[in-house]
Design an enzyme around this catalytic site. Structure first.
Site, PDB file in Angstrom:
ATOM      1  N   ASN A  31     101.088 -31.321  87.341  1.00 47.52           N
ATOM      2  CA  ASN A  31     102.109 -30.179  87.752  1.00 47.52           C
ATOM      3  C   ASN A  31     101.639 -28.873  87.472  1.00 47.52           C
ATOM      4  O   ASN A  31     101.621 -28.223  86.702  1.00 47.52           O
ATOM      5  CB  ASN A  31     103.444 -30.770  86.928  1.00 47.52           C
ATOM      6  CG  ASN A  31     104.125 -29.395  87.428  1.00 47.52           C
ATOM      7  OD1 ASN A  31     103.990 -28.805  88.787  1.00 47.52           O
ATOM      8  ND2 ASN A  31     105.286 -29.728  86.302  1.00 47.52           N
ATOM      9  N   TRP A  32     100.919 -28.199  88.237  1.00 53.31           N
ATOM     10  CA  TRP A  32     100.292 -27.388  88.833  1.00 53.31           C
ATOM     11  C   TRP A  32     101.336 -26.466  89.087  1.00 53.31           C
ATOM     12  O   TRP A  32     101.646 -25.035  89.046  1.00 53.31           O
ATOM     13  CB  TRP A  32      99.875 -27.318  90.292  1.00 53.31           C
ATOM     14  CG  TRP A  32      98.373 -27.676  90.554  1.00 53.31           C
ATOM     15  CD1 TRP A  32      98.312 -29.133  89.519  1.00 53.31           C
ATOM     16  CD2 TRP A  32      97.189 -28.104  91.274  1.00 53.31           C
ATOM     17  NE1 TRP A  32      96.891 -29.426  89.577  1.00 53.31           N
ATOM     18  CE2 TRP A  32      96.676 -28.985  91.311  1.00 53.31           C
ATOM     19  CE3 TRP A  32      97.462 -27.985  92.742  1.00 53.31           C
ATOM     20  CZ2 TRP A  32      95.577 -29.206  91.835  1.00 53.31           C
ATOM     21  CZ3 TRP A  32      96.090 -28.018  93.883  1.00 53.31           C
ATOM     22  CH2 TRP A  32      95.201 -28.714  92.915  1.00 53.31           C
ATOM     23  N   LYS A  33     102.845 -27.069  89.017  1.00 55.16           N
ATOM     24  CA  LYS A  33     104.094 -25.407  88.601  1.00 55.16           C
ATOM     25  C   LYS A  33     103.997 -24.618  90.140  1.00 55.16           C
ATOM     26  O   LYS A  33     103.667 -25.399  91.160  1.00 55.16           O
ATOM     27  CB  LYS A  33     104.091 -24.948  87.398  1.00 55.16           C
ATOM     28  CG  LYS A  33     104.053 -26.004  86.617  1.00 55.16           C
ATOM     29  CD  LYS A  33     105.081 -25.649  84.939  1.00 55.16           C
ATOM     30  CE  LYS A  33     105.359 -26.612  84.584  1.00 55.16           C
ATOM     31  NZ  LYS A  33     105.118 -26.169  83.568  1.00 55.16           N
ATOM     32  N   HIS A  39     112.862 -31.704  86.299  1.00 56.88           N
ATOM     33  CA  HIS A  39     111.917 -31.479  85.206  1.00 56.88           C
ATOM     34  C   HIS A  39     112.690 -29.777  84.525  1.00 56.88           C
ATOM     35  O   HIS A  39     113.604 -29.883  85.503  1.00 56.88           O
ATOM     36  CB  HIS A  39     110.617 -30.655  86.345  1.00 56.88           C
ATOM     37  CG  HIS A  39     109.721 -29.991  84.990  1.00 56.88           C
ATOM     38  ND1 HIS A  39     109.466 -28.286  84.644  1.00 56.88           N
ATOM     39  CD2 HIS A  39     108.705 -30.414  85.004  1.00 56.88           C
ATOM     40  CE1 HIS A  39     109.003 -28.255  84.166  1.00 56.88           C
ATOM     41  NE2 HIS A  39     108.056 -29.561  83.593  1.00 56.88           N
ATOM     42  N   GLU A  59     112.204 -27.315  83.952  1.00 57.69           N
ATOM     43  CA  GLU A  59     112.263 -25.688  85.118  1.00 57.69           C
ATOM     44  C   GLU A  59     112.968 -25.680  86.271  1.00 57.69           C
ATOM     45  O   GLU A  59     114.169 -24.584  86.251  1.00 57.69           O
ATOM     46  CB  GLU A  59     111.523 -25.311  85.348  1.00 57.69           C
ATOM     47  CG  GLU A  59     110.197 -24.890  84.278  1.00 57.69           C
ATOM     48  CD  GLU A  59     108.457 -25.278  84.236  1.00 57.69           C
ATOM     49  OE1 GLU A  59     107.802 -25.522  85.272  1.00 57.69           O
ATOM     50  OE2 GLU A  59     108.104 -25.194  83.629  1.00 57.69           O
ATOM     51  N   GLU A 105     109.730 -35.126  78.244  1.00 54.42           N
ATOM     52  CA  GLU A 105     109.347 -33.009  77.952  1.00 54.42           C
ATOM     53  C   GLU A 105     109.679 -32.760  77.466  1.00 54.42           C
ATOM     54  O   GLU A 105     110.993 -31.992  77.529  1.00 54.42           O
ATOM     55  CB  GLU A 105     108.801 -32.490  78.906  1.00 54.42           C
ATOM     56  CG  GLU A 105     108.071 -33.189  80.892  1.00 54.42           C
ATOM     57  CD  GLU A 105     107.192 -32.210  81.818  1.00 54.42           C
ATOM     58  OE1 GLU A 105     105.861 -32.560  81.292  1.00 54.42           O
ATOM     59  OE2 GLU A 105     107.820 -31.773  82.674  1.00 54.42           O
ATOM     60  N   GLY A 148     104.567 -24.987  77.692  1.00 54.47           N
ATOM     61  CA  GLY A 148     104.020 -23.506  77.479  1.00 54.47           C
ATOM     62  C   GLY A 148     103.625 -22.954  76.880  1.00 54.47           C
ATOM     63  O   GLY A 148     103.472 -21.667  76.526  1.00 54.47           O
ATOM     64  N   SER A 180     102.080 -28.892  76.704  1.00 54.62           N
ATOM     65  CA  SER A 180     101.047 -27.750  75.851  1.00 54.62           C
ATOM     66  C   SER A 180     100.151 -29.429  75.661  1.00 54.62           C
ATOM     67  O   SER A 180      99.790 -29.883  74.244  1.00 54.62           O
ATOM     68  CB  SER A 180     101.501 -27.418  74.395  1.00 54.62           C
ATOM     69  OG  SER A 180     102.697 -26.241  74.480  1.00 54.62           O
ATOM     70  N   GLY A 240     100.690 -29.398  82.421  1.00 51.44           N
ATOM     71  CA  GLY A 240     101.242 -28.265  83.203  1.00 51.44           C
ATOM     72  C   GLY A 240      99.531 -27.454  83.449  1.00 51.44           C
ATOM     73  O   GLY A 240      98.951 -27.600  83.517  1.00 51.44           O
ATOM     74  N   GLY A 241     100.289 -26.221  82.057  1.00 53.72           N
ATOM     75  CA  GLY A 241      98.434 -25.521  82.112  1.00 53.72           C
ATOM     76  C   GLY A 241      97.219 -26.068  82.112  1.00 53.72           C
ATOM     77  O   GLY A 241      96.108 -25.194  82.967  1.00 53.72           O
TER      78      GLY A 241
HETATM   79  P1  13P Z   1     102.557 -27.275  79.655  1.00 56.09           P
HETATM   80  O1  13P Z   1     101.445 -28.400  79.238  1.00 56.09           O
HETATM   81  O2  13P Z   1     101.485 -25.889  80.607  1.00 56.09           O
HETATM   82  O3  13P Z   1     103.227 -27.070  78.335  1.00 56.09           O
HETATM   83  O4  13P Z   1     103.897 -27.250  81.337  1.00 56.09           O
HETATM   84  C1  13P Z   1     104.281 -29.117  80.686  1.00 56.09           C
HETATM   85  C2  13P Z   1     105.119 -29.303  81.864  1.00 56.09           C
HETATM   86  O5  13P Z   1     106.208 -28.610  82.220  1.00 56.09           O
HETATM   87  C3  13P Z   1     104.540 -30.393  82.929  1.00 56.09           C
HETATM   88  O6  13P Z   1     105.626 -30.450  83.682  1.00 56.09           O
END
Ligand code: 13P
Length: 251
Positions: free
Chosen positions: A9-11, A95, A97, A167, A173, A213, A234-235
């Site tokens: 997920n590149w957000k 998600h 967020e 999640e 994050g 994470s 994510g990251g």
């Molecule tokens: P991180 O891997 O950056 O913690 O993000 C997880 C995430 O929200 C994937 O959708």
């Protein structure tokens, strides 16, 4: 029996050049990997270009959201048909967020999950508790409600299109990964609930990803759990080396 599934997920990250570099780097690094399903989910505006860069690769394209109507006067929104049109197979929905920053409700997320399935997309449906909910001992209640509400009105056959992503919000994050035991415990609870909703057979076939994470150094430990079928990253999905290493660990 369940093929592992790792999605990035590149957000709201990258730019045109960076997105293309990431896509072509992954295409090179992951050529020949066929024991793991892999997808990347770039921002909407880079979907078509990333899709083109990934053509004839084994990496699928996913979006990070959709709107549940097919077309019309919904300024600023993107439909499932549009996502299919630019080559998406997957779409991330619910998600945290979007739940907590953009105010999406279970009801809206349910409409989106149904629209995605009806439109031939494969939803990655996210659930997870806040830190205060975990500390109050409410993890199971919160996650169960999200699963039940988000998948309401979906029959067993259509449920097979869904990947659930657990999640925990406190792990996203933050560098604070759920322990393998914490992940497995909630994944097992989710699978039991999917069994109640759709039957044990369907629940055994549905994939449940962990997100929060997830990194190269914790991939093996997380994936060793019987009910952890993949990762939503994510990251670490923004670095070719890290994401490729995670996929290769699982492969
Ligand atoms: P991180 O891997 O950056 O913690 O993000 C997880 C995430 O929200 C994937 O959708």
């Amino acid at each position: 029996m369940r093929k592992p599934f790792i999605a990035g997920n590149w957000k709201m990250n990258t730019n045109q050049r960076g997105a293309l570099a990431l896509a072509s780097g992954l295409k090179d690094r992951l050529a020949g990997v066929d024991t793991v399903d892999v997808a990347v989910c770039p921002p909407f505006v880079y979907l078509a270009a990333v899709g083109a860069a990934l053509s004839s690769s084994n990496i699928a394209l996913g979006a990070q959201n959709l709107y549940h109507e097919r077309n019309g006067a919904f300024t600023g929104e993107i439909s499932g048909d549009m996502l299919k049109d630019v080559g998406c197979s997957y779409v991330i929905l619910g998600h945290s967020e979007r739940r907590h920053i953009l105010g999406e409700t279970d009801d809206l997320i349910n409409k989106k999950v149904r629209a995605a399935i009806d439109g031939g997309l494969l939803p990655i449906f996210c659930v997870g508790e806040l830190l205060e909910e975990r500390e109050a001992g409410r993890t199971h209640d919160v996650v169960s409600e999200q699963v039940k509400n988000g998948l309401e009105g979906i029959d067993a056959e259509r449920a097979l299109a869904v990947t659930v992503a657990y999640e925990p919000v406190w792990a996203i994050g933050t560098g604070k990964t759920a322990t393998a035991e914490q992940a497995q415990e909630v994944h097992a609870m989710i699978r039991a609930l999917l069994g109640e909703l759709f039957g044990a057979d369907v629940a055994q076939q549905m994939r449940i990803q962990y997100g929060g994470s997830a990194k190269p150094n914790n991939t093996a430990e997380l994936m060793a759990n019987p009910d952890v079928d993949g990762l939503l990253v994510g990251g670490a999905s923004l670095k070719v080396e890290d994401f490729a290493a995670m996929v290769q660990t699982v492969a």
